[in-house]
Every structure is written in structure tokens, then in C-alpha cells.
Design a protein around this motif. Structure first.
Motif, PDB file in Angstrom:
ATOM      1  N   UNK A 173      18.005  -8.810  35.181  1.00 18.12           N
ATOM      2  CA  UNK A 173      17.962  -8.265  33.736  1.00 18.12           C
ATOM      3  C   UNK A 173      16.481  -8.684  33.299  1.00 18.12           C
ATOM      4  N   UNK A 174      15.818  -7.588  32.988  1.00 15.61           N
ATOM      5  CA  UNK A 174      14.714  -7.865  32.186  1.00 15.61           C
ATOM      6  C   UNK A 174      14.841  -7.475  30.681  1.00 15.61           C
ATOM      7  N   UNK A 175      14.434  -8.346  30.027  1.00 20.08           N
ATOM      8  CA  UNK A 175      14.486  -8.108  28.544  1.00 20.08           C
ATOM      9  C   UNK A 175      12.885  -8.034  27.800  1.00 20.08           C
ATOM     10  N   UNK A 176      12.794  -6.979  27.078  1.00 15.86           N
ATOM     11  CA  UNK A 176      11.352  -7.034  26.324  1.00 15.86           C
ATOM     12  C   UNK A 176      11.199  -6.941  24.879  1.00 15.86           C
ATOM     13  N   UNK A 177      10.330  -7.549  24.525  1.00 16.68           N
ATOM     14  CA  UNK A 177       9.955  -7.787  23.222  1.00 16.68           C
ATOM     15  C   UNK A 177       8.680  -6.808  23.058  1.00 16.68           C
ATOM     16  N   UNK A 178       9.003  -5.538  22.397  1.00 16.73           N
ATOM     17  CA  UNK A 178       8.265  -4.557  22.175  1.00 16.73           C
ATOM     18  C   UNK A 178       7.396  -4.563  20.896  1.00 16.73           C
ATOM     19  N   UNK A 179       6.298  -5.303  21.044  1.00 20.53           N
ATOM     20  CA  UNK A 179       5.155  -5.373  20.016  1.00 20.53           C
ATOM     21  C   UNK A 179       4.137  -4.760  20.079  1.00 20.53           C
ATOM     22  N   UNK A 180       3.257  -4.498  19.090  1.00 26.30           N
ATOM     23  CA  UNK A 180       2.004  -4.068  18.956  1.00 26.30           C
ATOM     24  C   UNK A 180       1.925  -2.418  18.429  1.00 26.30           C
ATOM     25  N   UNK A 181       3.106  -1.772  17.875  1.00 28.86           N
ATOM     26  CA  UNK A 181       3.165  -0.300  17.435  1.00 28.86           C
ATOM     27  C   UNK A 181       2.119  -0.253  16.161  1.00 28.86           C
ATOM     28  N   UNK A 182       2.313  -1.221  15.454  1.00 23.71           N
ATOM     29  CA  UNK A 182       1.448  -1.197  14.106  1.00 23.71           C
ATOM     30  C   UNK A 182      -0.064  -1.398  14.578  1.00 23.71           C
ATOM     31  N   UNK A 183      -0.329  -2.284  15.355  1.00 19.97           N
ATOM     32  CA  UNK A 183      -1.730  -2.344  15.736  1.00 19.97           C
ATOM     33  C   UNK A 183      -2.397  -1.357  16.488  1.00 19.97           C
ATOM     34  N   UNK A 184      -1.377  -0.703  17.234  1.00 20.67           N
ATOM     35  CA  UNK A 184      -1.749   0.517  18.285  1.00 20.67           C
ATOM     36  C   UNK A 184      -2.164   1.654  17.143  1.00 20.67           C
ATOM     37  N   UNK A 185      -1.453   1.875  16.036  1.00 22.76           N
ATOM     38  CA  UNK A 185      -1.717   2.932  15.180  1.00 22.76           C
ATOM     39  C   UNK A 185      -2.936   2.350  14.229  1.00 22.76           C
ATOM     40  N   UNK A 186      -3.078   1.402  13.708  1.00 21.97           N
ATOM     41  CA  UNK A 186      -4.345   0.708  12.869  1.00 21.97           C
ATOM     42  C   UNK A 186      -5.684   0.921  13.602  1.00 21.97           C
ATOM     43  N   UNK A 187      -5.646   0.673  15.081  1.00 26.52           N
ATOM     44  CA  UNK A 187      -6.724   0.830  15.758  1.00 26.52           C
ATOM     45  C   UNK A 187      -7.393   2.231  16.000  1.00 26.52           C
ATOM     46  N   UNK A 196       3.654   6.476  12.983  1.00 20.51           N
ATOM     47  CA  UNK A 196       3.001   7.221  14.204  1.00 20.51           C
ATOM     48  C   UNK A 196       3.153   6.128  15.592  1.00 20.51           C
ATOM     49  N   UNK A 197       2.553   4.992  15.264  1.00 25.46           N
ATOM     50  CA  UNK A 197       2.606   3.753  16.319  1.00 25.46           C
ATOM     51  C   UNK A 197       4.056   3.606  16.888  1.00 25.46           C
ATOM     52  N   UNK A 198       5.026   3.719  15.671  1.00 23.07           N
ATOM     53  CA  UNK A 198       6.542   3.654  16.233  1.00 23.07           C
ATOM     54  C   UNK A 198       6.945   4.659  17.057  1.00 23.07           C
ATOM     55  N   UNK A 199       6.515   6.042  16.582  1.00 23.38           N
ATOM     56  CA  UNK A 199       6.993   7.175  17.435  1.00 23.38           C
ATOM     57  C   UNK A 199       6.364   7.131  18.832  1.00 23.38           C
ATOM     58  N   UNK A 200       4.913   6.752  18.970  1.00 20.49           N
ATOM     59  CA  UNK A 200       4.591   6.334  20.211  1.00 20.49           C
ATOM     60  C   UNK A 200       5.202   5.476  21.072  1.00 20.49           C
ATOM     61  N   UNK A 201       5.604   4.373  20.316  1.00 23.57           N
ATOM     62  CA  UNK A 201       6.181   3.270  20.868  1.00 23.57           C
ATOM     63  C   UNK A 201       7.588   3.803  21.558  1.00 23.57           C
ATOM     64  N   UNK A 202       8.185   4.824  20.957  1.00 27.71           N
ATOM     65  CA  UNK A 202       9.500   5.470  21.260  1.00 27.71           C
ATOM     66  C   UNK A 202       9.214   6.052  22.441  1.00 27.71           C
ATOM     67  N   UNK A 203       8.135   6.765  22.882  1.00 31.26           N
ATOM     68  CA  UNK A 203       7.692   7.508  24.131  1.00 31.26           C
ATOM     69  C   UNK A 203       7.552   6.295  25.200  1.00 31.26           C
TER      70      UNK A 203
END
Length: 255
Positions: free
Chosen positions: A17-31, A38-45
């Protein structure tokens, strides 16, 4: 983090069992000067590539921290966008789940989600319920402290109904009332984006988990990064209170 592996690891010790805290969508978009959504959309990919890679590697359960109880505090346009994205993801990924024989499950207070999301979740869960060997678990409107409070209330009701005996209380008895009652505890918890906290995620279930914190922002996380985490996990010695010698002896006897 070790260098990324591009190929599956032969004969590696894999977490169930692997559990992931998916973090950084907002920072990815801001950069990149992009809207947060758009960061969340890329996070979905990134979810799709990581999901596929995890089950191809042999992981049986993958839990993703998709929306916390605290996330309602975000701007309403962002929350609404996240809910629409979740709906879209469920519709798009049903074929992937079916093809790979993966069931969908949820943990959290999902009854507070918008009706359209609840409807899509129910349909996807029902359509994949017959797959028993592998599961994608979405933590939605989830918080570990909330889960523990809900479990305590459920345990108290069971005691009142004569279904639980408080004189025989144990972790196993209490854990039957957690959202994760039918899911094994995570062996590995990964957090992306460089943050080194677990943000109210599976606090009790991860008591003996291995943790990996990677600086990679979630939209940039994929197969290579996941395999690197699995390779690092394979190097860890999990003792569960025993000595290293005891663990070595146990592993030798199991071969």
C-alpha cells in the motif's frame, strides 16, 4: 531522493500500500505564470501516470490525498474548479480502472461533497466493485483527526448496542470503525513538493510506515519518480519493534 529509475525494479521488495500527499500544484502554476487551476489540471495528469506505474510495478493499494477537510477554506472558485476536475477525472478514468481491474474506494466525509460529485463517485465505485485485487483510494473531504473522532463516535455507538466490549478494547477493535477498516495500513507514504509534514493524513494508519519526502512538485511527478521512491523503500529495514538480527532471521526463514 535517489536518482530516478526508468525501468521497473526486478525482485525488489514492494510496498503493498502506497499513500501519496499530492502537493505543489499551486507552486508549479505560479512558477510558470499560470492560474492555480492549471496546476490542478496538470496534477490530474500526474495522477494518471502515477496510478498506471504503481499498479504495473505490483502495488496493490494506492491512496491519494485528493481533498482535505481544510481545503474548503480555499477560494470558492478554486474549490469549484477542483470539484469539476474531480468529476471529469472520474468520467475519463473509468475505462482505465476497468481495463486494469482496479476498484475505486473513498475515505472521508464524502456526504458533504457536491451532489454531482457524489453521483459520479457512486457510479464509479459500483462499476469497479467487482475488482478485488487492486484498489485506488481517494481521500476526499478527509482529515485524520476527523476520522478518529468519527471512529470514536462509531465505537461508542457499538458499545451502547452491545456489539463492542470496552473492557476488551484494542487497536484492532477500534480500527474496525475507521474509514480504512478494510484497507491495509500504508507501507510507504510519499509527499511531493519538498514539504516535510503529513498534514493530518492517515496519522494512525501510518504509525509504522516508511516516509519519503521529495522536492518534485506533484505535476512533475510520474513513473520515474515513483520507481525511485519504490527503490528507496526497498532499501529500508522495517523492524516493527524487533532488532535487525531478528528481522534478518525472520526473512531468512521465509525464503
Amino acid at each position: 531522493m535517489p536518482p530516478a529509475h526508468k525501468q521497473p525494479l526486478p525482485n525488489a521488495t514492494l510496498p503493498t500500500h502506497v499513500a501519496i500527499i499530492m502537493d505543489g500544484n499551486g507552486r508549479w502554476a505560479k512558477q510558470r505564470g499560470l492560474p492555480r487551476l492549471e496546476g490542478h489540471r496538470r496534477g490530474a495528469k500526474a495522477v494518471r501516470s502515477t496510478l498506471t506505474a504503481a499498479f504495473e510495478a505490483g502495488v496493490k493499494y494506492l491512496t491519494l490525498y485528493a481533498f482535505s477537510v481544510e481545503n474548503w477554506k480555499r477560494p470558492q472558485d478554486e474549490v469549484g474548479g477542483l470539484m469539476r476536475l474531480l468529476n471529469y477525472f472520474l468520467k475519463q478514468e473509468l475505462k482505465t480502472l476497468q481495463k486494469n481491474k482496479i476498484s475505486l474506494r473513498t475515505i472521508g466525509r464524502t456526504d458533504a461533497l457536491p451532489p454531482s460529485v457524489r453521483k459520479e463517485l457512486a457510479a464509479t465505485i459500483k462499476a469497479t466493485a467487482h475488482h478485488k485485487d487492486r484498489a485506488l483510494i481517494l481521500a476526499l473531504n478527509y482529515g485524520s483527526r476527523t476520522e478518529i473522532a468519527d471512529a470514536a463516535a462509531a465505537y461508542a455507538r457499538a458499545v451502547a448496542a452491545g456489539k463492542e466490549n470496552p473492557d476488551d478494547v484494542s487497536w484492532d477493535a477500534f480500527a474496525r470503525h475507521l474509514y480504512t477498516a478494510e484497507i491495509p495500513d500504508p507501507d510507504l507514504v510519499i509527499r511531493t513538493s519538498g514539504e516535510t509534514r503529513i498534514s493530518n493524513f492517515l496519522l494512525m494508519q501510518s504509525a509504522y510506515a516508511e516516509f519519503i519526502f521529495t522536492p518534485v512538485l506533484w505535476p512533475d511527478f510520474g513513473k520515474a519518480e515513483l520507481l525511485a521512491c519504490l527503490a528507496e523503500y526497498a532499501k529500508r529495514e522495517r523492524r516493527f519493534g524487533q532488532t535487525g538480527e531478528q528481522v534478518a532471521g525472520r526473512e531468512k526463514s521465509e525464503k
